[in-house]
Design a protein around this motif. Structure first.
Motif, PDB file in Angstrom:
ATOM      1  N   TRP A  92       0.821  -1.198   0.000  1.00  0.00           N
ATOM      2  CA  TRP A  92       0.000   0.000   0.000  1.00  0.00           C
ATOM      3  C   TRP A  92       0.862   1.258   0.000  1.00  0.00           C
ATOM      4  O   TRP A  92       0.818   2.072   0.902  1.00  0.00           O
ATOM      5  N   PRO A  97      -6.085   0.654   1.430  1.00  0.00           N
ATOM      6  CA  PRO A  97      -7.430   0.610   0.838  1.00  0.00           C
ATOM      7  C   PRO A  97      -8.499   0.523   1.927  1.00  0.00           C
ATOM      8  O   PRO A  97      -8.245  -0.014   3.004  1.00  0.00           O
ATOM      9  N   ASN A 103     -11.011  -2.543  -4.344  1.00  0.00           N
ATOM     10  CA  ASN A 103     -10.590  -2.037  -5.658  1.00  0.00           C
ATOM     11  C   ASN A 103      -9.167  -1.481  -5.651  1.00  0.00           C
ATOM     12  O   ASN A 103      -8.343  -1.815  -6.510  1.00  0.00           O
ATOM     13  N   PHE A 104      -8.868  -0.607  -4.701  1.00  0.00           N
ATOM     14  CA  PHE A 104      -7.539   0.011  -4.683  1.00  0.00           C
ATOM     15  C   PHE A 104      -6.500  -0.894  -4.045  1.00  0.00           C
ATOM     16  O   PHE A 104      -5.303  -0.608  -4.102  1.00  0.00           O
ATOM     17  N   GLY A 105      -6.947  -1.999  -3.456  1.00  0.00           N
ATOM     18  CA  GLY A 105      -6.016  -3.045  -3.073  1.00  0.00           C
ATOM     19  C   GLY A 105      -5.488  -3.752  -4.313  1.00  0.00           C
ATOM     20  O   GLY A 105      -4.285  -3.961  -4.462  1.00  0.00           O
ATOM     21  N   GLN A 108      -3.083  -1.423  -6.332  1.00  0.00           N
ATOM     22  CA  GLN A 108      -1.761  -1.280  -5.723  1.00  0.00           C
ATOM     23  C   GLN A 108      -0.988  -2.606  -5.691  1.00  0.00           C
ATOM     24  O   GLN A 108       0.240  -2.613  -5.811  1.00  0.00           O
ATOM     25  N   SER A 128     -14.136   3.303  -9.313  1.00  0.00           N
ATOM     26  CA  SER A 128     -12.742   3.547  -8.947  1.00  0.00           C
ATOM     27  C   SER A 128     -12.209   4.856  -9.522  1.00  0.00           C
ATOM     28  O   SER A 128     -11.251   5.416  -9.000  1.00  0.00           O
ATOM     29  N   GLU A 136     -10.590   6.538  -0.703  1.00  0.00           N
ATOM     30  CA  GLU A 136     -10.235   6.172  -2.079  1.00  0.00           C
ATOM     31  C   GLU A 136      -9.801   7.383  -2.898  1.00  0.00           C
ATOM     32  O   GLU A 136      -8.904   7.278  -3.754  1.00  0.00           O
ATOM     33  N   ILE A 139      -6.161   7.968  -2.138  1.00  0.00           N
ATOM     34  CA  ILE A 139      -5.288   6.991  -2.802  1.00  0.00           C
ATOM     35  C   ILE A 139      -5.161   7.320  -4.282  1.00  0.00           C
ATOM     36  O   ILE A 139      -4.063   7.278  -4.850  1.00  0.00           O
ATOM     37  N   ARG A 140      -6.283   7.659  -4.920  1.00  0.00           N
ATOM     38  CA  ARG A 140      -6.255   8.001  -6.347  1.00  0.00           C
ATOM     39  C   ARG A 140      -5.390   9.236  -6.579  1.00  0.00           C
ATOM     40  O   ARG A 140      -4.609   9.295  -7.547  1.00  0.00           O
TER      41      ARG A 140
END
Length: 317
Positions: A92, A97, A103-105, A108, A128, A136, A139-140
């Protein structure tokens, strides 16, 4: 194993040596794993496809793998992935996530396993591209600011057997400054993201399923190849230089992406397509249509006034 088989076919079609292909994968479903192993064996592809009921997040079968290319179609919006057990995972890099959505797991996990010049393609849920829930959006933003995102492609609905909903493609790059790819020299794309809106492409093969033609695929893939290629590569390959196309593709810089809060929905960037019939820009057509509408409204009002006067005269007789 279908994407691995198509990868070998792609290499052969483009003059490469499929013997240089080393395939690695992991599957949580035992039946699917057996089918994939059998499919790859039938096609003569030597592959290290691992099975483990814990799955890629909790028991990564290839922890040291650094791949030149990664293709993935992970399950969308998985909420029961036990993400609470992985808060400090080394994968991560851009943020943990949310526990309620993997999704973002996946994004990444795939970026983590790319080689120094690796490229990854991930089919992902549309949410996403714009979701702000559970961190999220943060992260994006980190992915974009960290130059991990090379291109975004919006896809039409009814393209996949498992779901009717539209999805998107995330094209990830480990190093957008590198100038070398397996097949061509690449330009420095740092600070840029290519957006492609393919929602209106493809054709229906039956009432519930859409397909891309070879021409559709080439239009999308060719646009990406030309966008990232060095001028000498364009000349060597005989490709036309990349150019933005209203309603289809746009190369955008970080300054504009920041104004959209790092939302990566292509439709926000590519704009409206120009009418190919008259070549008049959208803004000019809009002004002309507005003027015509106002004129029609004026005529309608005059007509209503005349009718009301006529009824008044008839009622007074």
């Amino acid at each position: 194993g279908g994407m691995f088989i198509q990868s070998e076919k792609f290499i052969e079609d483009h003059g490469g040596n499929p013997l240089n292909l080393s395939v690695y994968g992991q599957e949580i479903n035992h039946t699917t794993w057996r089918l994939a192993k059998m499919n790859l064996a039938v096609h003569g592809i030597d592959a290290d496809i691992a099975w483990d009921s814990a799955g890629s997040f909790h028991k990564d079968a290839h922890p040291g793998l650094k791949a030149d290319y990664i293709l993935a179609n992970p399950p969308f919006n998985i909420s029961d992935w036990s993400g609470e057990l992985l808060r400090e995972d080394q994968r991560w890099k851009f943020g943990a996530p949310p526990v309620g959505n993997a999704n973002f797991g996946w994004i990444q996990h795939i970026h983590h396993h790319l080689s120094a010049s690796g490229i990854g393609g991930v089919v992902m849920a549309n949410g996403s591209m714009s979701s702000m829930s559970g961190g999220e959006g943060d992260i994006r933003r980190a992915l974009v600011e960290g130059d991990a995102v090379d291109a975004m492609v919006a896809l039409p609905g009814q393209l996949f057997y498992g779901t009717q909903i539209p999805a998107c493609l995330w094209i990830l790059a480990k190093d957008k400054s590198n100038g070398i790819a397996k097949d061509a020299k690449l330009r420095d794309r740092r600070g840029e993201v290519l957006f492609i809106d393919a929602r209106n492409m493809g054709h229906m093969v039956d009432r519930v399923r859409r397909e891309f033609s070879d021409e559709d695929i080439e239009k999308i893939a060719g646009t990406y190849r030309r966008w990232r290629a060095e001028p000498e590569t364009l000349e060597e390959k005989g490709w036309e230089p990349y150019a933005d196309a209203a309603g289809f593709c746009k190369s955008e810089g970080l300054e504009i992406i920041r104004k959209f809060d790092h939302v990566l929905t292509p439709g926000r960037y590519v704009g409206a397509a120009e009418d190919e019939g008259d070549g008049v820009p959208f803004e000019e057509r809009f002004k002309a249509l507005s003027a015509k509408a106002m004129a029609q409204f004026s005529k309608s009002n005059d007509l209503q006034t005349a009718i009301a006067r006529l009824f008044g005269e008839l009622g007074g007789r």
